[in-house]
Design a protein around this motif. Structure first.
Motif, PDB file in Angstrom:
ATOM      1  N   TRP A 171       0.836  -1.209   0.000  1.00 12.43           N
ATOM      2  CA  TRP A 171       0.000   0.000   0.000  1.00 12.43           C
ATOM      3  C   TRP A 171       0.863   1.248   0.000  1.00 12.43           C
ATOM      4  O   TRP A 171       0.621   2.182  -0.766  1.00 12.43           O
ATOM      5  CB  TRP A 171      -0.927  -0.011   1.210  1.00 12.43           C
ATOM      6  CG  TRP A 171      -1.763   1.227   1.369  1.00 12.43           C
ATOM      7  CD1 TRP A 171      -1.586   2.237   2.281  1.00 12.43           C
ATOM      8  CD2 TRP A 171      -2.920   1.593   0.596  1.00 12.43           C
ATOM      9  NE1 TRP A 171      -2.542   3.212   2.119  1.00 12.43           N
ATOM     10  CE2 TRP A 171      -3.384   2.840   1.101  1.00 12.43           C
ATOM     11  CE3 TRP A 171      -3.604   1.001  -0.462  1.00 12.43           C
ATOM     12  CZ2 TRP A 171      -4.495   3.498   0.577  1.00 12.43           C
ATOM     13  CZ3 TRP A 171      -4.715   1.657  -0.979  1.00 12.43           C
ATOM     14  CH2 TRP A 171      -5.148   2.886  -0.463  1.00 12.43           C
ATOM     15  N   ASP A 172       1.879   1.278   0.834  1.00  8.12           N
ATOM     16  CA  ASP A 172       2.772   2.434   0.897  1.00  8.12           C
ATOM     17  C   ASP A 172       3.493   2.620  -0.441  1.00  8.12           C
ATOM     18  O   ASP A 172       3.676   3.746  -0.908  1.00  8.12           O
ATOM     19  CB  ASP A 172       3.787   2.248   2.024  1.00  8.12           C
ATOM     20  CG  ASP A 172       4.604   3.502   2.282  1.00  8.12           C
ATOM     21  OD1 ASP A 172       4.034   4.505   2.749  1.00  8.12           O
ATOM     22  OD2 ASP A 172       5.819   3.473   2.013  1.00  8.12           O
ATOM     23  N   ALA A 173       3.870   1.511  -1.074  1.00  8.27           N
ATOM     24  CA  ALA A 173       4.612   1.592  -2.344  1.00  8.27           C
ATOM     25  C   ALA A 173       3.770   2.162  -3.474  1.00  8.27           C
ATOM     26  O   ALA A 173       4.309   2.793  -4.388  1.00  8.27           O
ATOM     27  CB  ALA A 173       5.135   0.213  -2.738  1.00  8.27           C
ATOM     28  N   VAL A 174       2.442   1.959  -3.421  1.00  7.75           N
ATOM     29  CA  VAL A 174       1.596   2.386  -4.542  1.00  7.75           C
ATOM     30  C   VAL A 174       0.786   3.650  -4.247  1.00  7.75           C
ATOM     31  O   VAL A 174       0.024   4.097  -5.115  1.00  7.75           O
ATOM     32  CB  VAL A 174       0.636   1.255  -4.987  1.00  7.75           C
ATOM     33  CG1 VAL A 174       1.416   0.032  -5.425  1.00  7.75           C
ATOM     34  CG2 VAL A 174      -0.374   0.904  -3.903  1.00  7.75           C
ATOM     35  N   THR A 175       0.968   4.239  -3.062  1.00  7.70           N
ATOM     36  CA  THR A 175       0.165   5.424  -2.722  1.00  7.70           C
ATOM     37  C   THR A 175       0.997   6.598  -2.213  1.00  7.70           C
ATOM     38  O   THR A 175       0.428   7.619  -1.820  1.00  7.70           O
ATOM     39  CB  THR A 175      -0.892   5.079  -1.647  1.00  7.70           C
ATOM     40  OG1 THR A 175      -0.229   4.607  -0.470  1.00  7.70           O
ATOM     41  CG2 THR A 175      -1.876   4.042  -2.154  1.00  7.70           C
ATOM     42  N   THR A 176       2.305   6.497  -2.207  1.00 11.68           N
ATOM     43  CA  THR A 176       3.162   7.578  -1.732  1.00 11.68           C
ATOM     44  C   THR A 176       4.192   7.912  -2.803  1.00 11.68           C
ATOM     45  O   THR A 176       4.174   7.338  -3.899  1.00 11.68           O
ATOM     46  CB  THR A 176       3.886   7.179  -0.430  1.00 11.68           C
ATOM     47  OG1 THR A 176       4.872   6.174  -0.726  1.00 11.68           O
ATOM     48  CG2 THR A 176       2.903   6.639   0.611  1.00 11.68           C
ATOM     49  N   ASP A 177       5.114   8.814  -2.444  1.00 10.56           N
ATOM     50  CA  ASP A 177       6.133   9.168  -3.432  1.00 10.56           C
ATOM     51  C   ASP A 177       7.085   8.017  -3.743  1.00 10.56           C
ATOM     52  O   ASP A 177       7.957   8.145  -4.603  1.00 10.56           O
ATOM     53  CB  ASP A 177       6.909  10.417  -3.007  1.00 10.56           C
ATOM     54  CG  ASP A 177       7.552  10.278  -1.639  1.00 10.56           C
ATOM     55  OD1 ASP A 177       7.578   9.150  -1.087  1.00 10.56           O
ATOM     56  OD2 ASP A 177       8.036  11.304  -1.117  1.00 10.56           O
ATOM     57  N   ARG A 178       6.902   6.864  -3.073  1.00 18.65           N
ATOM     58  CA  ARG A 178       7.656   5.670  -3.467  1.00 18.65           C
ATOM     59  C   ARG A 178       7.341   5.246  -4.895  1.00 18.65           C
ATOM     60  O   ARG A 178       8.109   4.505  -5.509  1.00 18.65           O
ATOM     61  CB  ARG A 178       7.368   4.495  -2.508  1.00 18.65           C
ATOM     62  CG  ARG A 178       8.109   4.565  -1.197  1.00 18.65           C
ATOM     63  CD  ARG A 178       7.681   3.457  -0.259  1.00 18.65           C
ATOM     64  NE  ARG A 178       8.049   2.125  -0.731  1.00 18.65           N
ATOM     65  CZ  ARG A 178       7.694   1.000  -0.115  1.00 18.65           C
ATOM     66  NH1 ARG A 178       6.935   1.050   0.987  1.00 18.65           N
ATOM     67  NH2 ARG A 178       8.078  -0.186  -0.580  1.00 18.65           N
ATOM     68  N   VAL A 179       6.216   5.710  -5.438  1.00 19.90           N
ATOM     69  CA  VAL A 179       5.870   5.406  -6.833  1.00 19.90           C
ATOM     70  C   VAL A 179       7.021   5.774  -7.761  1.00 19.90           C
ATOM     71  O   VAL A 179       7.296   5.084  -8.752  1.00 19.90           O
ATOM     72  CB  VAL A 179       4.572   6.140  -7.234  1.00 19.90           C
ATOM     73  CG1 VAL A 179       4.343   6.060  -8.742  1.00 19.90           C
ATOM     74  CG2 VAL A 179       3.382   5.567  -6.480  1.00 19.90           C
ATOM     75  N   ALA A 180       7.725   6.854  -7.422  1.00 18.25           N
ATOM     76  CA  ALA A 180       8.852   7.302  -8.252  1.00 18.25           C
ATOM     77  C   ALA A 180      10.003   6.313  -8.223  1.00 18.25           C
ATOM     78  O   ALA A 180      10.862   6.337  -9.123  1.00 18.25           O
ATOM     79  CB  ALA A 180       9.338   8.667  -7.766  1.00 18.25           C
TER      80      ALA A 180
END
Length: 229
Positions: free
Chosen positions: A42-51
């Motif tokens: 969830w954190d990977a797909v909803t925060t600036d981790r997307v970059a």
């Protein structure tokens, strides 16, 4: 090194032409399981981790906020349901080139250390430019989504970040990356046939899309589901 065949086979793909709210739509679906817990995915797909696994992103990543992927789509977050009871999801518009489509991402905890991600991309048939579906079929967006799921797999499966956008683009033009593109196109051709397209049309569309992604001259692909020589 990427195990191209393993990654291609790890993804479930589907295409459905149907109606929603009285309008003809095409629904594209992908799903993959990841060796990470629900909160991490969830954190990977909803925060600036997307970059770190997809594309640089800016904006307000919350309900009602707008986002922009660098050089790609932007849109509005329409719904957001954080992890609860082993599930999570969000829905957003996907606005690109003057058109608006819709994406939904659903996460399901399969175990404390394994999560299933499902992506649904919906487009109104009337909003697709004339001839584009016939020429390129579901591979036009499907190859890009496959690349995203690969990036997420590399990101979640390693202590390091996934490849940068520049590294990813370079990899897509390598022999390994070209194989990935062609394998993805072949699998989307099978999904196209399952939605009612004839095999020759699906094969031509997939070959044209793969060629466009790679800057190649289109070549004839085996008909999906047909035995290879």
């Amino acid at each position: 090194m990427v195990d191209v065949n393993a990654q291609i086979e790890a993804v479930e793909r589907g295409v459905e032409t149907t109606e929603r709210d009285g309008e003809a739509v095409r629904v594209q679906r992908l799903a993959q399981e990841y060796p990470s817990d629900l909160a991490d995915v969830w954190d990977a797909v909803t925060t600036d981790r997307v970059a770190r696994w997809f594309l640089p992103i800016s904006g307000d990543l919350r309900l009602g906020g707008r986002y922009q992927l660098e050089g790609n789509a932007g849109g509005e977050v329409l719904a957001c349901d954080p992890p609860a009871d082993g599930e999570a999801s969000y829905r957003a518009t996907w606005e690109f080139g003057g058109g608006v489509t819709w994406i939904t991402v659903r996460l399901t905890a399969l175990s404390p250390e394994r999560t299933r991600l499902e992506l649904e991309h919906v487009a109104a048939v009337s909003d697709v430019p004339d001839g584009m579906w016939e020429q390129f079929g579901p591979s036009a967006t499907g190859i890009g989504w496959d690349s995203g799921l690969l990036g997420l797999a590399l990101h979640l499966g390693s202590a390091a970040d996934g490849p940068s956008p520049e590294e990813g683009q370079a990899w897509m033009l390598s022999d390994e990356g070209r194989l990935f593109t062609h394998r993805s196109a072949e699998e989307w051709a099978k999904a196209h046939v399952a939605d009612g397209a004839d095999q020759a049309t699906a094969a031509r569309a997939a070959a044209a899309t793969a060629a466009a992604y790679l800057g190649e001259v289109p070549h004839e692909m085996s008909e999906p589901g047909a035995p290879e020589a």
